[in-house]
Design a protein around this motif. Sequence first.
Motif, PDB file in Angstrom:
ATOM      1  N   LYS A 225     -23.347   2.982  23.298  1.00  0.00           N
ATOM      2  CA  LYS A 225     -22.049   3.291  23.938  1.00  0.00           C
ATOM      3  C   LYS A 225     -21.728   2.151  24.718  1.00  0.00           C
ATOM      4  N   LEU A 226     -22.613   2.096  25.357  1.00  0.00           N
ATOM      5  CA  LEU A 226     -22.374   1.550  26.932  1.00  0.00           C
ATOM      6  C   LEU A 226     -22.418   0.160  26.120  1.00  0.00           C
ATOM      7  N   CYS A 227     -22.785  -0.552  25.378  1.00  0.00           N
ATOM      8  CA  CYS A 227     -22.253  -1.840  24.816  1.00  0.00           C
ATOM      9  C   CYS A 227     -20.728  -1.969  24.295  1.00  0.00           C
TER      10      CYS A 227
ATOM     11  N   HIS B  83     -33.128  -3.328  38.199  1.00  0.00           N
ATOM     12  CA  HIS B  83     -34.396  -3.416  37.629  1.00  0.00           C
ATOM     13  C   HIS B  83     -34.180  -4.462  37.155  1.00  0.00           C
ATOM     14  N   GLY B  84     -32.964  -5.010  36.727  1.00  0.00           N
ATOM     15  CA  GLY B  84     -32.510  -6.466  36.061  1.00  0.00           C
ATOM     16  C   GLY B  84     -33.246  -5.974  34.584  1.00  0.00           C
ATOM     17  N   ALA B  85     -32.807  -6.951  33.496  1.00  0.00           N
ATOM     18  CA  ALA B  85     -33.420  -6.873  32.558  1.00  0.00           C
ATOM     19  C   ALA B  85     -34.569  -6.442  31.917  1.00  0.00           C
TER      20      ALA B  85
ATOM     21  N   GLU C  77     -25.622  -5.532  27.554  1.00  0.00           N
ATOM     22  CA  GLU C  77     -25.872  -6.281  26.763  1.00  0.00           C
ATOM     23  C   GLU C  77     -27.172  -6.568  26.218  1.00  0.00           C
ATOM     24  N   LYS C  78     -27.466  -7.074  25.349  1.00  0.00           N
ATOM     25  CA  LYS C  78     -28.392  -7.176  25.127  1.00  0.00           C
ATOM     26  C   LYS C  78     -29.290  -8.788  24.958  1.00  0.00           C
TER      27      LYS C  78
END
Length: 328
Positions: A285-287, A259-261, A293-294
């Motif tokens: 954890k994934l960041c 889906h993307g962002a 990334e946010k």
Amino acid sequence: MRVLVVDDNATFLMQMKKFLSLKGFEVDTCAGGKEAVEKLQRERYDVVILDLKMPDISGLDVIREVKKKGVKTNVIVVTGYGEVESAVEAMKLGAIDYIQKPFDGNDIARIIERAGKKKLPAFPEYFAFNTGKIIIASIPPKEDIERELNVIADEYIDLKKSHNLLHILDGIDANTTLIVSGISYLLKTAGKEEVKKQLKNFIQEVEKKEANILIVCRGEEEKKLLDEICVEEDADIDEMIETCKSPIRRKLLHLLRTHGAMGYSEIMRGVGVEYSSKLAFHLKKLCNLNLVEKTRNGYILTPYGEHLANILDTFVMKKKRVAYLCKF
């Protein structure tokens, strides 16, 4: 060529009979699996187009039954979305090909033509499925490769005129099979490091397009190069497995790849976690692993996250997209 189409959808049967008859095939239809088994015992067909999901008996059971009774025919199974596992099982039982609904009529006509001529026997050994065109990219004459692998190519690309493998990707679509032979020529003209870089990028791009690659290896130098690429791929898979032990992380990566962002609440609904704190833990954890990334638009995959997510989706769907064949 005689074709039997088996499906419980009356409209589909009518459309297939009309279309394939216009293409010159002699077409009969069956509205269920049991009827198909009986018909196949009485009459001979070159090709059977078989739906996997039917109310009386499944397409898999049809294949099992006709196999027990010694019926010899080429079976192409038809599946719906998300039925890859069943298609793979059908091919293990003896089906020679598979196509997913909805499909283009010309694609199924081409597959039937090949199946009826029995010109695609080698490919079940290398790929779980192949429903599109075959392209040969090589130095040796196309006819030599066709005889060697017992296939008929739809298109030929001379590697002497296309020194960069990425140049041959134009027009490639899902389920195209690329047969590449002539890596030694590229090694002589471009050098090992450049060819290695090209091959890795080439494989990644073809997998994104959901095509298949068969690389024919013709010498020790080629084999050594391909072994190096395989070792690096295996390392990536090991890292993906370690990172994605948690089903929440697997769902997260798949969602963002698809889906993307996405915003936090969207991800929470998509992943299906009950507590916000649990999602926050895995997102963090994934960041930290530089996979997510946010941004102002929401959470997205980093390039490295995209890379691991691609491996994950390929791994989960059991799509064997790349094969190497030694011929020396």
